[in-house]
Design a protein around this motif. Sequence first.
Motif, PDB file in Angstrom:
ATOM      1  N   GLN A  29       0.815  -1.211   0.000  1.00  0.00           N
ATOM      2  CA  GLN A  29       0.000   0.000   0.000  1.00  0.00           C
ATOM      3  C   GLN A  29       0.853   1.267   0.000  1.00  0.00           C
ATOM      4  O   GLN A  29       0.345   2.361  -0.203  1.00  0.00           O
ATOM      5  CB  GLN A  29      -0.936   0.016   1.192  1.00  0.00           C
ATOM      6  CG  GLN A  29      -2.060  -0.989   1.027  1.00  0.00           C
ATOM      7  CD  GLN A  29      -3.075  -0.875   2.136  1.00  0.00           C
ATOM      8  OE1 GLN A  29      -3.639   0.171   2.376  1.00  0.00           O
ATOM      9  NE2 GLN A  29      -3.273  -1.973   2.832  1.00  0.00           N
TER      10      GLN A  29
ATOM     11  N   ASN B 204       1.829   2.691  -4.062  1.00  0.00           N
ATOM     12  CA  ASN B 204       1.097   3.695  -4.853  1.00  0.00           C
ATOM     13  C   ASN B 204       0.651   4.859  -3.977  1.00  0.00           C
ATOM     14  O   ASN B 204      -0.255   5.599  -4.326  1.00  0.00           O
ATOM     15  CB  ASN B 204      -0.081   3.060  -5.592  1.00  0.00           C
ATOM     16  CG  ASN B 204      -1.194   2.653  -4.658  1.00  0.00           C
ATOM     17  OD1 ASN B 204      -1.006   2.628  -3.456  1.00  0.00           O
ATOM     18  ND2 ASN B 204      -2.344   2.362  -5.216  1.00  0.00           N
TER      19      ASN B 204
ATOM     20  N   LEU C 250      -0.866   4.968  -1.023  1.00  0.00           N
ATOM     21  CA  LEU C 250      -2.060   4.920  -0.173  1.00  0.00           C
ATOM     22  C   LEU C 250      -1.672   5.095   1.283  1.00  0.00           C
ATOM     23  O   LEU C 250      -2.388   5.698   2.061  1.00  0.00           O
ATOM     24  CB  LEU C 250      -2.799   3.587  -0.352  1.00  0.00           C
ATOM     25  CG  LEU C 250      -3.648   3.459  -1.600  1.00  0.00           C
ATOM     26  CD1 LEU C 250      -4.187   2.044  -1.729  1.00  0.00           C
ATOM     27  CD2 LEU C 250      -4.796   4.449  -1.575  1.00  0.00           C
TER      28      LEU C 250
ATOM     29  N   ARG D 150      -0.862   6.745  -8.786  1.00  0.00           N
ATOM     30  CA  ARG D 150      -1.855   5.679  -8.625  1.00  0.00           C
ATOM     31  C   ARG D 150      -2.246   5.077  -9.969  1.00  0.00           C
ATOM     32  O   ARG D 150      -2.605   3.905 -10.045  1.00  0.00           O
ATOM     33  CB  ARG D 150      -3.107   6.233  -7.939  1.00  0.00           C
ATOM     34  CG  ARG D 150      -2.790   6.830  -6.598  1.00  0.00           C
ATOM     35  CD  ARG D 150      -3.710   6.362  -5.505  1.00  0.00           C
ATOM     36  NE  ARG D 150      -3.139   6.748  -4.234  1.00  0.00           N
ATOM     37  CZ  ARG D 150      -3.644   7.697  -3.445  1.00  0.00           C
ATOM     38  NH1 ARG D 150      -4.758   8.299  -3.782  1.00  0.00           N
ATOM     39  NH2 ARG D 150      -3.046   7.999  -2.319  1.00  0.00           N
TER      40      ARG D 150
ATOM     41  N   SER E 245      -9.523   2.477   0.042  1.00  0.00           N
ATOM     42  CA  SER E 245      -8.190   2.315  -0.545  1.00  0.00           C
ATOM     43  C   SER E 245      -8.297   1.753  -1.951  1.00  0.00           C
ATOM     44  O   SER E 245      -7.613   2.205  -2.863  1.00  0.00           O
ATOM     45  CB  SER E 245      -7.341   1.367   0.302  1.00  0.00           C
ATOM     46  OG  SER E 245      -7.185   1.875   1.583  1.00  0.00           O
TER      47      SER E 245
ATOM     48  N   LYS F 170      -9.488   4.405  -4.206  1.00  0.00           N
ATOM     49  CA  LYS F 170      -8.428   5.400  -4.386  1.00  0.00           C
ATOM     50  C   LYS F 170      -7.383   4.881  -5.354  1.00  0.00           C
ATOM     51  O   LYS F 170      -6.822   5.634  -6.147  1.00  0.00           O
ATOM     52  CB  LYS F 170      -7.755   5.692  -3.047  1.00  0.00           C
ATOM     53  CG  LYS F 170      -8.413   6.787  -2.259  1.00  0.00           C
ATOM     54  CD  LYS F 170      -7.458   7.177  -1.147  1.00  0.00           C
ATOM     55  CE  LYS F 170      -8.153   7.833   0.003  1.00  0.00           C
ATOM     56  NZ  LYS F 170      -7.301   7.769   1.205  1.00  0.00           N
ATOM     57  N   ALA F 171      -7.122   3.574  -5.268  1.00  0.00           N
ATOM     58  CA  ALA F 171      -6.143   2.979  -6.167  1.00  0.00           C
ATOM     59  C   ALA F 171      -6.609   3.103  -7.616  1.00  0.00           C
ATOM     60  O   ALA F 171      -5.813   3.013  -8.537  1.00  0.00           O
ATOM     61  CB  ALA F 171      -5.909   1.514  -5.806  1.00  0.00           C
ATOM     62  N   ARG F 172      -7.914   3.267  -7.806  1.00  0.00           N
ATOM     63  CA  ARG F 172      -8.424   3.473  -9.161  1.00  0.00           C
ATOM     64  C   ARG F 172      -8.649   4.967  -9.433  1.00  0.00           C
ATOM     65  O   ARG F 172      -9.393   5.335 -10.340  1.00  0.00           O
ATOM     66  CB  ARG F 172      -9.724   2.695  -9.350  1.00  0.00           C
ATOM     67  CG  ARG F 172      -9.500   1.201  -9.288  1.00  0.00           C
ATOM     68  CD  ARG F 172     -10.566   0.445 -10.038  1.00  0.00           C
ATOM     69  NE  ARG F 172     -11.799   0.305  -9.272  1.00  0.00           N
ATOM     70  CZ  ARG F 172     -12.958  -0.064  -9.826  1.00  0.00           C
ATOM     71  NH1 ARG F 172     -13.022  -0.281 -11.122  1.00  0.00           N
ATOM     72  NH2 ARG F 172     -14.031  -0.197  -9.088  1.00  0.00           N
ATOM     73  N   GLY F 173      -8.057   5.789  -8.604  1.00  0.00           N
ATOM     74  CA  GLY F 173      -8.086   7.224  -8.888  1.00  0.00           C
ATOM     75  C   GLY F 173      -9.234   7.987  -8.266  1.00  0.00           C
ATOM     76  O   GLY F 173      -9.395   9.172  -8.528  1.00  0.00           O
TER      77      GLY F 173
END
Lengths: 287, 267
Positions: free
Chosen positions: A52, A55, A57, A83, B179, B182-185
């Motif tokens: 995590q 990227n 996070l 990301r 999360s 968020k990882a996909r923007g």
Amino acid sequence: MPILETRALCHVYSQGTPFEKTAVHDISLAIEEGELLGVIGHTGSGKSTFIQHLNGLLKPSAGQVLFQGQDIHADKAALRAVRFGVGLVFQYPEYQLFEETVFRDIAFGPKNMGLGEAEIRERVYEAASFVGVGGELMEASPLELSGGQKRRVAIAGVIAMRPRVLILDEPTAGLDPAGRESILANISAFQRSTGAAVLLISHSMDDIARFARRMAVFHEGRLVMDDSPARVFDRADELKQMGLTVPMATEIALALRQRGVELPESVYTVKYLKKLLLERRGEARPC
Amino acid sequence: MLKDITLGQYFPGDTLIHRLDPRTKLIWLVGYITALFLAHNVWGYALMLGVLVLEAALGRIRPKTLLSGLKPLIFIVIFTAIINLFYGSGEALWEWWIFRITADGIRRAVFMALRIMLLICGSFLLTYTTSPLQLTDGLERLLEPLKKLRVPVSELAMMMSIALRFIPTLIEETDKIMSAQKARGASFDTGKLTERARALVPLLIPLFVSAFRRADELATAMECRCYHTGGQRTRMKQLVFARRDILTLLVLAGLLAAAIVLRGLGT
């Protein structure tokens, strides 16, 4: 230059409370362009926390994460671009599906990137074909699909962003053997055809042994091994002490060696073991 | 991010406060709140503040933890204070259109803000030092007389313990889904209000889906173990009043008496 790199990364959870816990200790790991890196470790070894960071996070308590040579936390505005460049597929990603149709769910990432209609369409179909989701499913509700198909759609949702690094946390957990096999093959095909680097977390040593060229082993929040699968599996005893297993082929080779069968080191795929054993048989009974 | 929410969280410990019977602590909280509403002047509030500080010290709860619990509710505190600011009587210190601020108004505002903060902190001290299980156990026992009136006390207690049990799970789940999106923007903390509201859809839908799934699974699991309502249940851990509980209740009586006396003092 590695595409993604961590330098002395540390992460402490709930710092300053009674629940303080150091999850990741001083990890320096470099992921090279286009490689397939396998990561293994026991539950709670810090691998999920570690990824995590890749990227952005999670923010490291100490240390750095570099993507294409740039510290990802140097510029807050650029973090979102990171990301998109470093795609992260969580464990059980099917629980994140929310859109009305499969198409729209896969399109969520590209849409957030601000791409045009046509580009999104192209990427969605491309990503869906990488994971073997056919066009006929595009208008179905993702919540009505089977477990394995949901997983594929969720992975496609990340692949559609065309990341330079794809990170997958246990992508095959809870799937039947056929589903596992085909998802891993899909991922491998994605890696070969796009040249993206892939970081694959798995509990299955056999999967890692077959697909990864390099392995990182996590134990109690530390990176304890970072080597080729052959060299890592040669240290079978250490792995077992950490509560990890070795591939079935290695296990068999070890047992055979104990019974006096002479076999070389570094046996970790069934294919190689089979070849060795057939050769031996050929020697024993020449005809 | 969400993990930092301390609302309703329990901090394990072995202090005097932790060891008290949950019933005692519940009665204490009710008494404390009553005394808090009796407070009318500086002395009253000083006493209540002092008691709270002492409680926190005895329970080894850091001031920082206690104050961080206030954070999500700070808006209510400020809002109440501002409303009260304009409702004072007496001579105006400042006047504009229909708004007037008086010395009395300022006093009210400060006291009201303090009252709400003490109320919240006092309640948090209970949840910080009492595990949810103990808490529902205590509540169930305290409400037992209501069973005679056919109030389904045990079922309510069961519902409450299940709800409490799932708060951390849902928070964790929310964190995970957040999360993943968020990882996909997806971004949850930027943009206009309408954008932010829309950004919640990718979070709320999966969350609801999984909450229903969990509820289903739990119901099945409970049925498999023959759970049914209205059964006579015994407890694994019996609650016993100890001497410290009786002493605490005596102190509470003293506190209430003091609050009534201080109320008569004026200013």
